[in-house]
Design a protein around this motif. Structure first.
Motif, mmCIF file in Angstrom:
data_model
loop_
_atom_site.group_PDB
_atom_site.id
_atom_site.type_symbol
_atom_site.label_atom_id
_atom_site.label_comp_id
_atom_site.label_asym_id
_atom_site.label_seq_id
_atom_site.Cartn_x
_atom_site.Cartn_y
_atom_site.Cartn_z
ATOM 1 N N LEU A 117 10.787 -3.296 7.811
ATOM 2 C CA LEU A 117 9.425 -3.097 8.306
ATOM 3 C C LEU A 117 8.548 -4.285 7.913
ATOM 4 O O LEU A 117 7.783 -4.804 8.737
ATOM 5 C CB LEU A 117 8.846 -1.790 7.773
ATOM 6 C CG LEU A 117 7.407 -1.478 8.149
ATOM 7 C CD1 LEU A 117 7.208 -1.447 9.662
ATOM 8 C CD2 LEU A 117 6.986 -0.144 7.535
ATOM 9 N N ILE A 118 8.660 -4.741 6.676
ATOM 10 C CA ILE A 118 7.874 -5.895 6.220
ATOM 11 C C ILE A 118 8.222 -7.123 7.051
ATOM 12 O O ILE A 118 7.335 -7.880 7.463
ATOM 13 C CB ILE A 118 8.092 -6.143 4.712
ATOM 14 C CG1 ILE A 118 7.400 -5.043 3.905
ATOM 15 C CG2 ILE A 118 7.602 -7.529 4.301
ATOM 16 C CD1 ILE A 118 7.778 -5.013 2.442
ATOM 17 N N THR A 119 9.501 -7.336 7.323
ATOM 18 C CA THR A 119 9.921 -8.469 8.146
ATOM 19 C C THR A 119 9.258 -8.413 9.513
ATOM 20 O O THR A 119 8.746 -9.419 10.013
ATOM 21 C CB THR A 119 11.456 -8.499 8.293
ATOM 22 O OG1 THR A 119 12.031 -8.683 6.991
ATOM 23 C CG2 THR A 119 11.913 -9.612 9.217
ATOM 24 N N VAL A 120 9.243 -7.239 10.122
ATOM 25 C CA VAL A 120 8.606 -7.073 11.434
ATOM 26 C C VAL A 120 7.123 -7.405 11.342
ATOM 27 O O VAL A 120 6.575 -8.140 12.181
ATOM 28 C CB VAL A 120 8.810 -5.642 11.971
ATOM 29 C CG1 VAL A 120 7.885 -5.336 13.135
ATOM 30 C CG2 VAL A 120 10.259 -5.437 12.376
ATOM 31 N N LEU A 121 6.443 -6.891 10.327
ATOM 32 C CA LEU A 121 5.007 -7.149 10.173
ATOM 33 C C LEU A 121 4.740 -8.643 10.001
ATOM 34 O O LEU A 121 3.775 -9.174 10.547
ATOM 35 C CB LEU A 121 4.447 -6.367 8.984
ATOM 36 C CG LEU A 121 4.448 -4.847 9.129
ATOM 37 C CD1 LEU A 121 4.047 -4.188 7.813
ATOM 38 C CD2 LEU A 121 3.556 -4.395 10.267
ATOM 39 N N GLU A 122 5.610 -9.331 9.260
ATOM 40 C CA GLU A 122 5.445 -10.770 9.050
ATOM 41 C C GLU A 122 5.667 -11.565 10.333
ATOM 42 O O GLU A 122 5.116 -12.653 10.492
ATOM 43 C CB GLU A 122 6.412 -11.258 7.968
ATOM 44 C CG GLU A 122 6.036 -10.778 6.583
ATOM 45 C CD GLU A 122 7.070 -11.161 5.540
ATOM 46 O OE1 GLU A 122 6.661 -11.400 4.390
ATOM 47 O OE2 GLU A 122 8.280 -11.212 5.851
ATOM 48 N N LEU A 123 6.463 -11.042 11.240
ATOM 49 C CA LEU A 123 6.760 -11.743 12.501
ATOM 50 C C LEU A 123 5.654 -11.612 13.546
ATOM 51 O O LEU A 123 5.646 -12.342 14.534
ATOM 52 C CB LEU A 123 8.070 -11.208 13.093
ATOM 53 C CG LEU A 123 9.345 -11.620 12.361
ATOM 54 C CD1 LEU A 123 10.522 -10.776 12.838
ATOM 55 C CD2 LEU A 123 9.619 -13.101 12.570
#
Length: 151
Positions: A117-123
Motif C-alpha cells: 500500500l505504501i509503495t502504491v501511495l508513493e507512486l
C-alpha cells in the motif's frame, strides 16, 4: 488492517469467502479507481492501456479515464509488472485506499500488505494529490531491523 468474510449458499452447499484487507483513509477528493491483478471481467468502466503486458495482467476500472491514466502512469505500470502489488488488488473509493487479497488475515501478511500500500501511495504523482486538494501523505521510512542492510 482487518479480515472480511461472507458466505454464499447454505447447509452443505455453503462456501465462506475470506479476504485480508489493509486501508489508508485520505482526505483527498479523488475519483474511484480499481486495479485488479489478473481479472478478466470487462465492464463499461474498464480503462485501456497501450502496454500489452500490463493489459493482459491487470484490469483497471474508473469512471474517470483521464484520472486513471494520471495515476497508472508508465512508472506505476512498471512497478506493478515488477510485483509492487504482489497478489493484492487496489481499490480507491471516496478517498479510501484499500489493498486486499483473497485469504484469511494473518499477522505475517499485514506488514507485506502495508508495504505494498505504501509503495502504491508513493507512486501516485504529486499532481494527482494536488487535484484531490491534499498534500501527499507523509510516509516515514521504516527503520531497518537487525540483519537488514543499513541496520
Amino acid at each position: 488492517a482487518f479480515g472480511y468474510e461472507y458466505t454464499t449458499g447454505s447447509g452443505d452447499e455453503a462456501t465462506t469467502h475470506r479476504f485480508a484487507v489493509v486501508q489508508f483513509v485520505s482526505a483527498a477528493s479523488l475519483p474511484d479507481l480499481e486495479v485488479y491483478r489478473g481479472w478478466r471481467l470487462r465492464l463499461s468502466r474498464h480503462v485501456r492501456f497501450a502496454d500489452e503486458r500490463f493489459a493482459r495482467a491487470f484490469d483497471v476500472r474508473s469512471p474517470d479515464r483521464d484520472f486513471a491514466h494520471r495515476v497508472v502512469h508508465p512508472g506505476f505500470i512498471a512497478a506493478l509488472l515488477d510485483g509492487a502489488l504482489g497478489e493484492c488488488h487496489l481499490v480507491l473509493e471516496r478517498g479510501v485506499f484499500t489493498v486486499w487479497r483473497p485469504g484469511s488475515l494473518r499477522v505475517a501478511r499485514v506488514d507485506d500488505m502495508l508495504e505494498r500500500l505504501i509503495t502504491v501511495l508513493e507512486l501516485i504523482p504529486a499532481r494527482v494529490w494536488a487535484d484531490g486538494r491534499v498534500e501527499p501523505p507523509p510516509i516515514v521510512p521504516r527503520p531497518a531491523s537487525a540483519g537488514e542492510p543499513g541496520a
